[in-house]
Design a protein around this motif. Structure first.
Motif, PDB file in Angstrom:
ATOM      1  N   UNK A 154       0.876  -1.277  -0.058  1.00 32.32           N
ATOM      2  CA  UNK A 154      -0.015   0.118  -0.115  1.00 32.32           C
ATOM      3  C   UNK A 154       0.777   1.186   0.069  1.00 32.32           C
ATOM      4  N   UNK A 155       1.884   1.233   0.777  1.00 30.71           N
ATOM      5  CA  UNK A 155       2.801   2.322   0.900  1.00 30.71           C
ATOM      6  C   UNK A 155       3.488   2.548  -0.486  1.00 30.71           C
ATOM      7  N   UNK A 156       3.914   1.595  -0.959  1.00 23.00           N
ATOM      8  CA  UNK A 156       4.522   1.826  -2.376  1.00 23.00           C
ATOM      9  C   UNK A 156       3.517   2.389  -3.296  1.00 23.00           C
ATOM     10  N   UNK A 157       2.272   1.841  -3.488  1.00 24.67           N
ATOM     11  CA  UNK A 157       1.449   2.440  -4.390  1.00 24.67           C
ATOM     12  C   UNK A 157       1.045   3.753  -4.074  1.00 24.67           C
ATOM     13  N   UNK A 158       0.957   4.373  -2.729  1.00 29.39           N
ATOM     14  CA  UNK A 158       0.692   5.820  -2.485  1.00 29.39           C
ATOM     15  C   UNK A 158       1.782   6.631  -2.601  1.00 29.39           C
ATOM     16  N   UNK A 159       2.936   6.189  -2.448  1.00 29.78           N
ATOM     17  CA  UNK A 159       4.041   7.021  -2.663  1.00 29.78           C
ATOM     18  C   UNK A 159       4.449   7.204  -3.952  1.00 29.78           C
ATOM     19  N   UNK A 160       3.945   6.120  -5.032  1.00 23.67           N
ATOM     20  CA  UNK A 160       3.967   6.355  -6.368  1.00 23.67           C
ATOM     21  C   UNK A 160       3.252   7.581  -6.827  1.00 23.67           C
ATOM     22  N   UNK A 161       1.861   7.519  -6.294  1.00 22.69           N
ATOM     23  CA  UNK A 161       1.075   8.790  -6.496  1.00 22.69           C
ATOM     24  C   UNK A 161       1.382  10.128  -6.152  1.00 22.69           C
ATOM     25  N   UNK A 162       1.812  10.050  -4.864  1.00 20.95           N
ATOM     26  CA  UNK A 162       2.540  11.227  -4.353  1.00 20.95           C
ATOM     27  C   UNK A 162       3.592  11.991  -5.014  1.00 20.95           C
ATOM     28  N   UNK A 163       4.647  10.672  -5.644  1.00 21.92           N
ATOM     29  CA  UNK A 163       5.675  11.302  -6.430  1.00 21.92           C
ATOM     30  C   UNK A 163       5.382  11.830  -7.735  1.00 21.92           C
ATOM     31  N   UNK A 164       4.273  11.401  -8.062  1.00 27.33           N
ATOM     32  CA  UNK A 164       3.327  11.953  -9.588  1.00 27.33           C
ATOM     33  C   UNK A 164       3.150  13.290  -9.331  1.00 27.33           C
ATOM     34  N   UNK A 165       2.773  13.550  -8.052  1.00 27.71           N
ATOM     35  CA  UNK A 165       2.457  14.986  -7.833  1.00 27.71           C
ATOM     36  C   UNK A 165       3.769  15.808  -7.427  1.00 27.71           C
ATOM     37  N   UNK A 166       4.848  15.347  -7.338  1.00 28.19           N
ATOM     38  CA  UNK A 166       6.007  15.928  -7.196  1.00 28.19           C
ATOM     39  C   UNK A 166       6.010  16.657  -5.569  1.00 28.19           C
ATOM     40  N   UNK A 167       5.414  15.997  -4.738  1.00 29.34           N
ATOM     41  CA  UNK A 167       5.215  16.318  -3.417  1.00 29.34           C
ATOM     42  C   UNK A 167       6.091  15.913  -2.499  1.00 29.34           C
ATOM     43  N   UNK A 168       6.460  14.768  -2.080  1.00 28.06           N
ATOM     44  CA  UNK A 168       7.322  14.109  -1.202  1.00 28.06           C
ATOM     45  C   UNK A 168       7.726  12.503  -1.914  1.00 28.06           C
ATOM     46  N   UNK A 169       8.531  11.961  -0.939  1.00 30.33           N
ATOM     47  CA  UNK A 169       8.795  10.622  -1.246  1.00 30.33           C
ATOM     48  C   UNK A 169       8.373   9.380  -0.177  1.00 30.33           C
ATOM     49  N   UNK A 170       7.850   9.902   0.953  1.00 29.80           N
ATOM     50  CA  UNK A 170       7.773   9.214   2.175  1.00 29.80           C
ATOM     51  C   UNK A 170       6.235   9.077   2.440  1.00 29.80           C
ATOM     52  N   UNK A 171       5.805   7.616   2.707  1.00 30.48           N
ATOM     53  CA  UNK A 171       4.520   7.618   3.302  1.00 30.48           C
ATOM     54  C   UNK A 171       4.593   6.465   4.629  1.00 30.48           C
TER      55      UNK A 171
END
Length: 267
Positions: A154-171
């Motif tokens: 789940x964390x990997x999936x959400x971190x990818x979405x967070x990264x697509x928005x260029x917001x951060x790298x950690x979940x």
């Protein structure tokens, strides 16, 4: 002797880069950021110049004076400090005036383009430090149980979405619930916030942004990361294999074994 420039931020990565470059017979010309870079770096390099955040032209002049043709960015810059303590010079103003957004990757690519237009090519620090990138698999601590594996996924999936928005790298995740997402506060504060919300047993996932430019802002973890996890009782650290810098890996793994923290690297 061939020279290489080092645009240094905080942490241990500038030291690792400087030592490896020297071992390859390169003369390291470093520019360090006040309030971020450890002053001890000066002892590791041939030339050392202090700048304030945003003094882009001062960096360019230091490299041109030393006839530097290639340079690497190594080490982080605190986002809060970048927002509150920057001293933008004319070069920074020129870069900013051309941007449509101030997202991390957009800004860093624009800075790299500005350096290259001035005769200094920006290279990836990991071109010299491939040995510090994380291998895949279970790295330290207890093996994951099925619930933790689901939290990592789940964390990997959400971190990818967070990264697509260029917001951060950690979940931060626990029992299928997302507890914290990294924004301007950085990794350590994200872990603390998530741990306080979810209690002991939190899973920390850190990964590259999709399409990340490997010349800058690669995710990095080290003993400090494990110390912050210990504070809040987080029990799993999952990173992206091949694209995460492991700082002081032996100490990191020893701390994981001592504190019962699982460290894994996933594709």
């Amino acid at each position: 002797m061939e020279r290489i420039g080092l645009i240094a931020g905080n942490g241990q990565l500038p030291f690792l880069f400087a030592r490896e470059a020297r071992s390859r017979g390169l003369e390291v010309i470093a520019v360090a950021h006040r309030g971020e870079t450890d002053p001890a770096l000066e002892a590791e390099v041939s030339a050392f110049t202090w700048v304030r955040l945003g003094q882009v032209d001062r960096i360019v002049r230091a490299f041109q004076k030393a006839e530097v043709k290639r340079a690497a960015m190594a080490g982080g810059i605190g986002r809060v400090r970048a927002l509150t303590e920057a001293w933008p010079d004319l070069g920074a103003v020129r870069i900013i005036s051309r941007l449509r957004s101030f997202r991390d990757d957009t800004l860093l690519r624009a800075i790299a383009d500005y350096f290259e237009a001035s005769g200094v090519t920006i290279v990836a620090p990991t071109d010299y430090l491939a040995q510090v990138l994380s291998p895949a698999g279970h790295l330290a601590g207890p093996r994951l149980h099925p619930a933790q594996e689901k939290d990592v996924a789940l964390g990997v999936e959400v971190a990818a979405l967070l990264g697509q928005a260029d917001v951060g790298q950690t979940v931060v995740v626990r029992n299928g619930h997302v507890l914290a997402l990294e924004a301007v506060e950085g990794t350590d504060e994200t872990i603390r916030r998530g741990g306080k919300l979810g209690g002991k047993g939190a899973v920390v996932v850190k990964r590259c942004k999709p399409g990340q430019d490997l010349r800058f802002d690669l995710p990095a973890v080290g003993p400090r990361t494990l110390e912050v996890m210990r504070e809040v009782g987080a029990t799993v650290l999952a990173v992206e294999a091949g694209k995460t810098v492991l700082l002081d890996a032996p100490q990191l793994f020893q701390a994981a074994e001592t504190n019962g923290v699982s460290v894994v690297a996933v594709p």
